[in-house]
Design a protein around this motif. Sequence first.
Motif, PDB file in Angstrom:
ATOM      1  N   GLY A 126       2.860  -0.583   7.781  1.00  0.00           N
ATOM      2  CA  GLY A 126       2.993  -1.974   7.371  1.00  0.00           C
ATOM      3  C   GLY A 126       1.816  -2.350   6.492  1.00  0.00           C
ATOM      4  N   VAL A 127       2.123  -2.979   5.386  1.00  0.00           N
ATOM      5  CA  VAL A 127       1.110  -3.301   4.379  1.00  0.00           C
ATOM      6  C   VAL A 127       1.074  -4.799   4.171  1.00  0.00           C
ATOM      7  CG1 VAL A 127       0.600  -3.122   1.918  1.00  0.00           C
ATOM      8  CG2 VAL A 127       1.445  -1.132   3.140  1.00  0.00           C
ATOM      9  N   ILE A 128      -0.105  -5.383   4.173  1.00  0.00           N
ATOM     10  CA  ILE A 128      -0.241  -6.787   3.792  1.00  0.00           C
ATOM     11  C   ILE A 128      -0.854  -6.842   2.401  1.00  0.00           C
ATOM     12  CG2 ILE A 128      -1.283  -9.015   4.328  1.00  0.00           C
ATOM     13  CD1 ILE A 128       0.403  -8.359   6.615  1.00  0.00           C
ATOM     14  N   LEU A 129      -0.114  -7.444   1.465  1.00  0.00           N
ATOM     15  CA  LEU A 129      -0.643  -7.661   0.118  1.00  0.00           C
ATOM     16  C   LEU A 129      -0.807  -9.165  -0.054  1.00  0.00           C
ATOM     17  CD1 LEU A 129       1.750  -5.233  -1.817  1.00  0.00           C
ATOM     18  CD2 LEU A 129      -0.636  -4.788  -1.210  1.00  0.00           C
ATOM     19  N   GLY A 130      -2.023  -9.647   0.150  1.00  0.00           N
ATOM     20  CA  GLY A 130      -2.273 -11.079   0.072  1.00  0.00           C
ATOM     21  C   GLY A 130      -3.673 -11.319  -0.461  1.00  0.00           C
ATOM     22  N   THR A 131      -4.408 -12.226   0.192  1.00  0.00           N
ATOM     23  CA  THR A 131      -5.785 -12.436  -0.245  1.00  0.00           C
ATOM     24  C   THR A 131      -6.602 -11.162  -0.047  1.00  0.00           C
ATOM     25  OG1 THR A 131      -6.125 -13.460   1.899  1.00  0.00           O
ATOM     26  CG2 THR A 131      -5.971 -14.939   0.033  1.00  0.00           C
ATOM     27  N   GLY A 132      -6.190 -10.354   0.915  1.00  0.00           N
ATOM     28  CA  GLY A 132      -6.776  -9.029   1.106  1.00  0.00           C
ATOM     29  C   GLY A 132      -5.680  -7.987   1.076  1.00  0.00           C
ATOM     30  N   THR A 133      -6.036  -6.756   1.434  1.00  0.00           N
ATOM     31  CA  THR A 133      -5.067  -5.669   1.451  1.00  0.00           C
ATOM     32  C   THR A 133      -5.200  -4.949   2.789  1.00  0.00           C
ATOM     33  OG1 THR A 133      -5.349  -5.431  -0.930  1.00  0.00           O
ATOM     34  CG2 THR A 133      -4.248  -3.635   0.185  1.00  0.00           C
ATOM     35  N   GLY A 134      -4.430  -5.412   3.784  1.00  0.00           N
ATOM     36  CA  GLY A 134      -4.519  -4.821   5.117  1.00  0.00           C
ATOM     37  C   GLY A 134      -3.396  -3.832   5.347  1.00  0.00           C
ATOM     38  N   GLY A 135      -3.471  -3.172   6.480  1.00  0.00           N
ATOM     39  CA  GLY A 135      -2.407  -2.242   6.821  1.00  0.00           C
ATOM     40  C   GLY A 135      -2.447  -1.890   8.292  1.00  0.00           C
ATOM     41  N   GLY A 136      -1.294  -1.467   8.799  1.00  0.00           N
ATOM     42  CA  GLY A 136      -1.209  -1.053  10.193  1.00  0.00           C
ATOM     43  C   GLY A 136      -0.169   0.043  10.350  1.00  0.00           C
ATOM     44  N   VAL A 137      -0.368   0.857  11.365  1.00  0.00           N
ATOM     45  CA  VAL A 137       0.524   1.986  11.620  1.00  0.00           C
ATOM     46  C   VAL A 137       1.135   1.824  13.006  1.00  0.00           C
ATOM     47  CG1 VAL A 137       0.691   4.494  11.851  1.00  0.00           C
ATOM     48  CG2 VAL A 137      -0.964   3.488  10.234  1.00  0.00           C
ATOM     49  N   VAL A 138       2.458   1.972  13.079  1.00  0.00           N
ATOM     50  CA  VAL A 138       3.146   1.955  14.371  1.00  0.00           C
ATOM     51  C   VAL A 138       3.919   3.265  14.508  1.00  0.00           C
ATOM     52  CG1 VAL A 138       4.948   0.843  15.748  1.00  0.00           C
ATOM     53  CG2 VAL A 138       3.302  -0.544  14.487  1.00  0.00           C
ATOM     54  N   VAL A 139       3.698   3.959  15.615  1.00  0.00           N
ATOM     55  CA  VAL A 139       4.387   5.217  15.883  1.00  0.00           C
ATOM     56  C   VAL A 139       5.167   5.065  17.188  1.00  0.00           C
ATOM     57  CG1 VAL A 139       4.127   7.701  16.245  1.00  0.00           C
ATOM     58  CG2 VAL A 139       2.526   6.492  14.742  1.00  0.00           C
ATOM     59  N   ASN A 140       6.468   5.305  17.119  1.00  0.00           N
ATOM     60  CA  ASN A 140       7.341   5.184  18.299  1.00  0.00           C
ATOM     61  C   ASN A 140       7.145   3.854  19.026  1.00  0.00           C
ATOM     62  OD1 ASN A 140       8.468   7.710  17.840  1.00  0.00           O
ATOM     63  ND2 ASN A 140       6.848   8.748  18.973  1.00  0.00           N
ATOM     64  N   GLY A 141       7.062   2.782  18.260  1.00  0.00           N
ATOM     65  CA  GLY A 141       7.005   1.440  18.847  1.00  0.00           C
ATOM     66  C   GLY A 141       5.643   1.025  19.360  1.00  0.00           C
ATOM     67  N   ARG A 142       4.606   1.838  19.077  1.00  0.00           N
ATOM     68  CA  ARG A 142       3.267   1.467  19.540  1.00  0.00           C
ATOM     69  C   ARG A 142       2.271   1.464  18.393  1.00  0.00           C
ATOM     70  NH1 ARG A 142       1.462   3.751  25.291  1.00  0.00           N
ATOM     71  NH2 ARG A 142      -0.325   2.550  24.563  1.00  0.00           N
ATOM     72  N   VAL A 143       1.375   0.489  18.425  1.00  0.00           N
ATOM     73  CA  VAL A 143       0.335   0.407  17.398  1.00  0.00           C
ATOM     74  C   VAL A 143      -0.615   1.593  17.550  1.00  0.00           C
ATOM     75  CG1 VAL A 143      -1.694  -0.890  16.638  1.00  0.00           C
ATOM     76  CG2 VAL A 143       0.403  -2.112  17.236  1.00  0.00           C
ATOM     77  N   LEU A 144      -0.898   2.248  16.438  1.00  0.00           N
ATOM     78  CA  LEU A 144      -1.927   3.291  16.418  1.00  0.00           C
ATOM     79  C   LEU A 144      -3.259   2.596  16.112  1.00  0.00           C
ATOM     80  CD1 LEU A 144      -2.206   6.494  16.375  1.00  0.00           C
ATOM     81  CD2 LEU A 144      -2.242   6.260  13.911  1.00  0.00           C
ATOM     82  N   GLU A 145      -4.115   2.461  17.121  1.00  0.00           N
ATOM     83  CA  GLU A 145      -5.357   1.715  16.928  1.00  0.00           C
ATOM     84  C   GLU A 145      -6.414   2.572  16.222  1.00  0.00           C
ATOM     85  OE1 GLU A 145      -6.126  -1.413  17.686  1.00  0.00           O
ATOM     86  OE2 GLU A 145      -4.564  -2.065  19.055  1.00  0.00           O
ATOM     87  N   GLY A 146      -6.545   3.800  16.675  1.00  0.00           N
ATOM     88  CA  GLY A 146      -7.555   4.680  16.080  1.00  0.00           C
ATOM     89  C   GLY A 146      -8.887   4.599  16.800  1.00  0.00           C
ATOM     90  N   ARG A 147      -9.680   5.632  16.650  1.00  0.00           N
ATOM     91  CA  ARG A 147     -10.970   5.725  17.337  1.00  0.00           C
ATOM     92  C   ARG A 147     -11.871   4.525  17.050  1.00  0.00           C
ATOM     93  NH1 ARG A 147     -14.416   9.734  19.473  1.00  0.00           N
ATOM     94  NH2 ARG A 147     -16.606   9.440  18.926  1.00  0.00           N
ATOM     95  N   HIS A 148     -11.875   4.065  15.802  1.00  0.00           N
ATOM     96  CA  HIS A 148     -12.725   2.937  15.412  1.00  0.00           C
ATOM     97  C   HIS A 148     -11.941   1.640  15.261  1.00  0.00           C
ATOM     98  CE1 HIS A 148     -14.625   6.673  13.920  1.00  0.00           C
ATOM     99  NE2 HIS A 148     -15.675   6.148  14.500  1.00  0.00           N
ATOM    100  N   ARG A 149     -10.649   1.704  15.694  1.00  0.00           N
ATOM    101  CA  ARG A 149      -9.726   0.565  15.581  1.00  0.00           C
ATOM    102  C   ARG A 149      -9.505   0.148  14.127  1.00  0.00           C
ATOM    103  NH1 ARG A 149     -11.447  -2.035  20.768  1.00  0.00           N
ATOM    104  NH2 ARG A 149     -11.091  -0.365  22.250  1.00  0.00           N
ATOM    105  N   ILE A 150      -9.552   1.108  13.255  1.00  0.00           N
ATOM    106  CA  ILE A 150      -9.334   0.797  11.833  1.00  0.00           C
ATOM    107  C   ILE A 150      -8.143   1.562  11.258  1.00  0.00           C
ATOM    108  CG2 ILE A 150     -11.721   0.124  11.348  1.00  0.00           C
ATOM    109  CD1 ILE A 150     -12.001   2.970  10.028  1.00  0.00           C
ATOM    110  N   ALA A 151      -7.318   2.160  12.118  1.00  0.00           N
ATOM    111  CA  ALA A 151      -6.170   2.927  11.604  1.00  0.00           C
ATOM    112  C   ALA A 151      -5.316   2.039  10.698  1.00  0.00           C
ATOM    113  CB  ALA A 151      -5.325   3.458  12.768  1.00  0.00           C
ATOM    114  N   GLY A 152      -4.936   2.580   9.573  1.00  0.00           N
ATOM    115  CA  GLY A 152      -4.101   1.845   8.628  1.00  0.00           C
ATOM    116  C   GLY A 152      -4.869   1.023   7.620  1.00  0.00           C
ATOM    117  N   GLU A 153      -6.188   0.923   7.783  1.00  0.00           N
ATOM    118  CA  GLU A 153      -6.985   0.087   6.861  1.00  0.00           C
ATOM    119  C   GLU A 153      -7.221   0.845   5.556  1.00  0.00           C
ATOM    120  OE1 GLU A 153      -7.751  -2.949   6.860  1.00  0.00           O
ATOM    121  OE2 GLU A 153      -7.180  -3.473   8.893  1.00  0.00           O
ATOM    122  N   TRP A 154      -6.203   0.832   4.739  1.00  0.00           N
ATOM    123  CA  TRP A 154      -6.256   1.592   3.488  1.00  0.00           C
ATOM    124  C   TRP A 154      -6.989   0.845   2.364  1.00  0.00           C
ATOM    125  CZ3 TRP A 154      -1.835   0.970  -0.388  1.00  0.00           C
ATOM    126  CH2 TRP A 154      -1.356  -0.335  -0.356  1.00  0.00           C
TER     127      TRP A 154
END
Length: 296
Positions: A126-154
């Motif tokens: 999931g990509v947010i294109l707005g005032t910033g450029t955020g992102g998030g990853v969901v695998v099998n219905g669950r958010v992938l948080e990541g070790r530093h909680r920055i997964a998807g922050e492209w």
Amino acid sequence: MRIGIDLGGTKIEAIAIDGSTVLLRRRIPAPRGDYAATIAAVRDLVAAIERELAATGTVGIGIPGAISPVTGLVKNANSTWLIGHAIDRDLERALQRPVRVTNDANCFALSEAIDGSGAGANTVFGVILGTGTGGGVVVNGRVLEGRHRIAGEWGHNPLPWPNEGERPGPVCYCGQTGCIETFLSGPGLSATYAAESTRHASAVDIASLAEAGDSQAAGALEIYEGRLARALASIINVLDPDVIVLGGGLSNIARLYERVPPLVEPFVFSDSADTPIVPARHGDSSGVRGAAWLWP
Ligand SMILES: [Zn+2]
């Protein structure tokens, strides 16, 4: 009943859902700059919802930032009054129950993965294109948080396969230059248009100008589409999601869905590349809905 809260920079939104049925929605102005008032506002909002529906619910919260696993405190928030606070623990104390807190782009991705444009897909970017450029990853219905909680922050990776004019790129508030966000955010598109035309316009106005036949606006959008394609191709090469869902103000630019996919293909390390790139189904509601879905 699940209650979802989206802590925005200008407003706090709440939703109560039962399955996919929306029971109630609320929106209040955010107490900008005041952390204690923010916690109190969320507490009062939840209390009012539960009183009105005569039921208690789980509470999930999306924030414009992340809780550092090292310090337990909010980091990376553009609502700067949240930074440095243990917002999850403070909300748990205020609400007298466990709460789940995650980044708002993760909430967006989760909402679209559960019953939005990414429903049924295993891996959703999931990509947010707005005032910033955020992102998030969901695998099998669950958010992938990541070790530093920055997964998807492209957004703070460099723009890939840059041409000469894109190097070293604009200075970013994160301390680097040439970050994806400096090109693909709304202000990034406005800067591209200003460079093409010496005029200033918002991202939404640039799209309207292009539709009305303004060749410089169309040119700026063409540059934007090429950059978005390269940036998404680098995501596909790492994550290979089943679908990419676009949200945020710029996701309303209809021509992106037609023009970007063919531009992605040459940069994907595969004999074919047909990753669907689709607009969000739930629009602005995705953040608050995803926050509710943080409790399965
Ligand atoms: Zn950056």
